[in-house]
Scaffold this active site. Structure first.
Site, mmCIF file in Angstrom:
data_model
loop_
_atom_site.group_PDB
_atom_site.id
_atom_site.type_symbol
_atom_site.label_atom_id
_atom_site.label_comp_id
_atom_site.label_asym_id
_atom_site.label_seq_id
_atom_site.Cartn_x
_atom_site.Cartn_y
_atom_site.Cartn_z
ATOM 1 N N HIS A 54 0.834 -1.195 0.000
ATOM 2 C CA HIS A 54 0.000 0.000 0.000
ATOM 3 C C HIS A 54 0.869 1.245 0.000
ATOM 4 C CE1 HIS A 54 1.031 0.165 4.224
ATOM 5 N NE2 HIS A 54 0.392 -0.960 4.475
HETATM 6 P P1 TYD Z 1 -2.183 -3.673 7.366
HETATM 7 O O1 TYD Z 1 -2.173 -2.260 6.854
HETATM 8 O O2 TYD Z 1 -2.721 -4.718 6.448
HETATM 9 O O3 TYD Z 1 -0.719 -4.084 7.827
HETATM 10 P P2 TYD Z 1 0.652 -4.078 6.965
HETATM 11 O O4 TYD Z 1 0.916 -2.662 6.586
HETATM 12 O O5 TYD Z 1 1.688 -4.591 7.875
HETATM 13 O O6 TYD Z 1 0.480 -4.982 5.809
HETATM 14 O O7 TYD Z 1 -2.973 -3.693 8.739
HETATM 15 C C1 TYD Z 1 -3.545 -4.863 9.273
HETATM 16 C C2 TYD Z 1 -4.821 -4.499 10.012
HETATM 17 O O8 TYD Z 1 -4.543 -3.669 11.145
HETATM 18 C C3 TYD Z 1 -5.814 -3.750 9.149
HETATM 19 O O9 TYD Z 1 -7.114 -4.241 9.458
HETATM 20 C C4 TYD Z 1 -5.700 -2.326 9.604
HETATM 21 C C5 TYD Z 1 -5.261 -2.452 11.047
HETATM 22 N N1 TYD Z 1 -4.397 -1.355 11.505
HETATM 23 C C6 TYD Z 1 -4.876 -0.457 12.450
HETATM 24 O O10 TYD Z 1 -6.030 -0.534 12.907
HETATM 25 N N2 TYD Z 1 -4.047 0.541 12.876
HETATM 26 C C7 TYD Z 1 -2.778 0.674 12.402
HETATM 27 O O11 TYD Z 1 -2.048 1.599 12.828
HETATM 28 C C8 TYD Z 1 -2.299 -0.260 11.428
HETATM 29 C C9 TYD Z 1 -0.905 -0.151 10.865
HETATM 30 C C10 TYD Z 1 -3.151 -1.271 11.011
#
Ligand code: TYD
Length: 144
Positions: A54
Site C-alpha cells: 500500500h
Molecule cells: P495492514 O495495513 O494490512 O498491515 P501491513 O501494513 O503490515 O500490511 O494492517 C492490518 C490491520 O490492522 C488492518 O485491518 C488495519 C489495522 N491497523 C490499524 O487498525 N491501525 C494501524 O495503525 C495499522 C498499521 C493497522
C-alpha cells in the site's frame, strides 16, 4: 521527485555500555524528520508473506527491525529499491506517497514502525493502479 530524496537510511547512536545497548529515537527533527503520533510493530510474519502493499497519502514512516531482519521494497511509481533491515540501530525513513512491500521476514523479526499520523484507513491506497493514478493527479496539481 526522485526516489533517493524520498527515503533515507538513518543510523542511530548506541548509548549502551557494559550493561548492554540502548538506542533512542526522538521525533520532531531530533533523529527523524517528523513528530511521532503512532507506534506499531509486526512480528510472527515469515518468509512466505508479503505485507504492506500500500501507499499512504499523508503518513511518513520510520521502520526498524529491532530484532531479526526483513526486506522492504520501496517504489515511487517510476523507480524502486530494496532495503534489507537487519540492525536494531538502522532506521528506514519513508516519505508519504511511496508504495511499500515488506517481505522475507526472519522467524525472529520484530519490525518496529513509527508513524507521523494516527491511523486513518482513508489515506491508504491499497491498489497499485489507483496509486499510479493518484500520483498522476498529484503531479498535475503540482504543475498547475
Ligand atoms: P495492514 O495495513 O494490512 O498491515 P501491513 O501494513 O503490515 O500490511 O494492517 C492490518 C490491520 O490492522 C488492518 O485491518 C488495519 C489495522 N491497523 C490499524 O487498525 N491501525 C494501524 O495503525 C495499522 C498499521 C493497522
Amino acid at each position: 521527485m526522485k526516489l533517493e530524496e524520498q527515503y533515507k537510511l538513518i543510523e542511530f547512536a548506541d548509548l549502551g555500555d557494559e550493561r548492554g545497548n540502548l538506542v533512542v529515537i526522538e521525533g520532531e527533527g531530533m533523529n527523524i524528520p517528523f513528530d511521532i503520533k503512532r507506534v506499531f510493530y509486526i512480528y510472527g510474519s515469515d518468509s512466505t508473506v508479503v505485507r504492506g502493499q500500500h501507499a499512504n497519502r499523508e503518513t511518513e514512516f520510520l521502520l526498524v527491525n529491532v530484532s531479526g531482519n526483513s526486506k522492504v521494497r520501496v517504489d515511487n511509481g517510476r523507480e524502486s529499491v530494496v532495503v534489507e533491515l537487519n540492525k536494531p540501530r538502522m532506521g528506514l525513513y519513508l516519505a508519504s506517497m511511496l508504495w511499500k512491500d515488506m517481505y522475507d521476514f526472519s522467524d525472529d523479526s520484530v519490525l518496529l514502525v513509527l508513524a507521523s499520523r494516527h491511523y486513518d484507513e482513508k489515506e491508504y491506497i491499497r491498489d497499485y493502479d489507483a496509486y499510479l493514478q493518484a500520483l498522476r493527479e498529484k503531479e498535475s496539481l503540482e504543475s498547475e
